[in-house]
Design an enzyme around this catalytic site. Structure first.
Site, PDB file in Angstrom:
ATOM      1  NE  ARG A   1      -3.941  25.029  -8.733  1.00 21.70           N
ATOM      2  CZ  ARG A   1      -3.455  24.484  -7.617  1.00 21.70           C
ATOM      3  NH1 ARG A   1      -3.821  23.260  -7.276  1.00 21.70           N
ATOM      4  NH2 ARG A   1      -2.616  25.137  -6.856  1.00 21.70           N
TER       5      ARG A   1
ATOM      6  CE  LYS B   1      15.860  26.103  -1.126  1.00 20.61           C
ATOM      7  NZ  LYS B   1      14.907  26.172  -0.026  1.00 20.61           N
TER       8      LYS B   1
ATOM      9  CG  HIS C   1      18.608  30.239  -6.106  1.00 18.79           C
ATOM     10  ND1 HIS C   1      17.718  29.707  -5.193  1.00 18.79           N
ATOM     11  CD2 HIS C   1      19.147  31.325  -5.513  1.00 18.79           C
ATOM     12  CE1 HIS C   1      17.713  30.450  -4.114  1.00 18.79           C
ATOM     13  NE2 HIS C   1      18.566  31.439  -4.271  1.00 18.79           N
TER      14      HIS C   1
ATOM     15  CE  LYS D   1      23.082  33.497  -4.922  1.00 21.77           C
ATOM     16  NZ  LYS D   1      22.551  34.631  -5.683  1.00 21.77           N
TER      17      LYS D   1
ATOM     18  CG  HIS E   1      20.176  27.303  -0.353  1.00 21.60           C
ATOM     19  ND1 HIS E   1      19.890  26.831  -1.614  1.00 21.60           N
ATOM     20  CD2 HIS E   1      19.178  28.163  -0.049  1.00 21.60           C
ATOM     21  CE1 HIS E   1      18.772  27.382  -2.046  1.00 21.60           C
ATOM     22  NE2 HIS E   1      18.323  28.194  -1.114  1.00 21.60           N
TER      23      HIS E   1
ATOM     24  CE  LYS F   1      13.217  33.073   5.892  1.00 19.47           C
ATOM     25  NZ  LYS F   1      13.791  33.772   4.714  1.00 19.47           N
TER      26      LYS F   1
END
Length: 507
Positions: free
Chosen positions: A59, A168, A198, A202, A260, A360
């Site tokens: 946009r 995702k 992703h 790995k 994941h 986290k």
């Protein structure tokens, strides 16, 4: 390995065919940090194709020149694969183009189709197109439907192909995932759709299949007869940073476990596929997800723990709690940590607990899989402190594999110590850094869907997570345990293993 790279000319899978890559949301953070640098990396390793065009669609109003200049500035600081060579970047940037448009504006897609046609003829791209949705998920339906109306979903010739990569989160619960699948599959065939995670790009994740199925010393032990339990940890030291608004609507269960962590779980426990191709591997992964024991109210209460980080210390620096982060409700009950116990009800894994956790602001940034084997019968060494054998696959930040076993300590006494054999990707194969995004993009460009999610697997993962979300949603007055930033989560998560006589493996 170095010789193989030299012969193929790439650390990736091989050279792709000429094609046009359309990045929806090209002015956004994901495109700048991950997608464009990954495409640049592929180009430098001769894996993008001899001829290509990359068209940004978003946009934000930009010309081709301003788009190139914007990405050039970003590329100086965000490449995952080392410093950008200015001359090589200029050569790559000459293939960057831009179309401005709203995601629900049919005329904008007409302009995009016209630009694609012009570039296809000019660069002789053979009609091959890769569409990449690097946008907020709420606009996925608009983009897919408009792509269909513009006819951009159909290959333009008998040998041409069109594929779409979808980031995702693919839905926010089972119902929305099914609805999104319905919309996507009304425009594209399943074989055209690449749902990207992703983590699966790995090396250590991919090496898990190689470790199991190409080595006779591991696969015979990979079952309930020899494995005591499995732990999978995906820990971050970062907080939500500038993503507080997004995280308030997601939480750790949706953001990490559903995608994941369950992906890693399925790869650890998958049955040997008939062949290493997309259909066979993804069929076996689906069987694992369908074999996980569904959660009911009692199991959620007993086997699932959530938490939220409070103020604490990371790397000797004070950090705020989640509720003090920008765009976060000061009374938020959103989980930033989840730990859970899974049981896989099939012949191979019956009775073997799988412990998963993610969070986290934890004590260390690491993603790893720890397989603990059953203890040997302590007939000879029953008086000695013999530790169980462990196989640890470190996925990030330092990719590698380690095996621990007992050995006699030097001296006249029969004392046993635990020793470790380590394999490091960097030490064994050199400093050739690979971007996970580049690996997966190259797979998609070559039509290899092995490491991408299929629609039925996405729905199977959501069917496991949905009951947990329902229980948490119903318990609106229940508090969320807090844990100080810089620790390994709330004490309740330790009790998951302590009840079974174990403890978390904290590297």
């Amino acid at each position: 390995m170095a010789e193989e790279i030299k012969r193929s000319g790439s650390v990736y899978g091989g050279v792709a065919e000429p094609c046009a890559v359309v990045i929806f949301g090209a002015s956004g953070d994901l495109a700048k940090r991950k997608v464009i640098p990954a495409l640049y990396d592929l180009a430098q390793h001769n894996s993008l194709g001899e001829r290509y065009a990359i068209i940004g669609f978003a946009r934000t109003h930009m010309t081709d020149e301003t788009f190139r200049a914007t990405l050039s500035e970003a590329a100086k600081t965000i490449s995952e694969v080392g410093p950008i060579d200015p001359a090589k970047w200029e050569q790559f940037a000459a293939n960057l183009y831009y179309v401005t448009g709203e995601y629900n504006d049919q005329d904008a897609y007409g302009a995009l189709a016209k630009r694609l046609g012009e570039l296809d003829e000019e660069k002789k791209l053979g009609g091959n197109r890769l569409l990449y949705l690097s946008t907020p998920p709420e606009v996925y339906p608009d983009i897919v439907e408009q792509v269909g109306r513009a006819g951009l979903n159909h290959p333009t010739g008998p040998t041409a192909w069109t594929r779409i990569i979808i980031e995702k989160p693919f839905g926010r619960d089972l119902a929305s995932a099914k609805e999104l699948n319905k919309i996507v599959l009304s425009v594209f065939e399943e074989k055209q759709v690449y749902r990207i995670d992703h983590y699966l790009g790995k090396d250590t994740v991919q090496n898990l299949l190689v470790l199991r199925f190409s080595n006779g010393i591991f696969e015979p032990l990979w079952n309930r007869n020899y494995v005591d339990h499995v732990q999978i940890t995906a820990a971050e030291t970062l907080g939500v940073e500038r993503r507080g608004g997004f995280y308030e609507t997601a939480g750790a269960l949706r953001d990490m476990i559903q995608s994941h962590v369950l992906q890693l779980t399925s790869l650890v426990s998958v049955e040997p596929p008939a062949s290493f191709d997309a259909t066979a591997v993804r069929n076996e992964k689906l069987k694992v997800l369908q074999s996980i024991r569904p959660f009911n109210l009692e199991m959620v209460a007993q086997d699932v723990v959530r938490g939220q980080y409070a103020p604490g210390t990371i790397d000797a620096k004070p950090v705020p709690g989640y509720r003090d982060e920008p765009n976060v409700n000061p009374n938020s009950r959103t989980e930033t940590f989840v730990a859970m116990k899974l049981l896989i009800d099939n012949w191979r894994w019956a009775g073997v607990p799988f412990y998963l956790r993610t969070g986290k602001r934890l004590a260390k940034r690491t993603t790893e899989i720890m397989i603990q084997f059953r203890c040997a019968p302590h007939i000879v060494f029953r008086e000695r402190d013999v530790k169980p054998n462990r196989l640890v696959l470190n996925i990030q930040p330092d990719e590698g594999i380690s095996v621990s076993f007992g050995a006699k300590k030097p001296g006249t006494e029969m004392n046993i110590g635990n020793v470790t054999m380590n394999f490091s990707y960097q030490q064994s194969f050199g400093n050739g850094t690979r971007s996970a995004y580049a690996t997966l993009l190259n797979d998609c460009l070559r039509g290899d869907a092995t490491l991408f999610d299929r629609g039925d697997s996405v729905e199977a993962a959501w069917s496991l997570v949905d009951p947990i979300l329902d229980v948490w949603s119903a318990a609106k007055t229940q508090g969320v345990p807090l844990y100080p930033a810089g620790t390994w989560g709330p004490k309740e998560s330790d009790q998951l293993l302590e009840r079974d006589g174990g403890q978390w493996y904290n590297p």
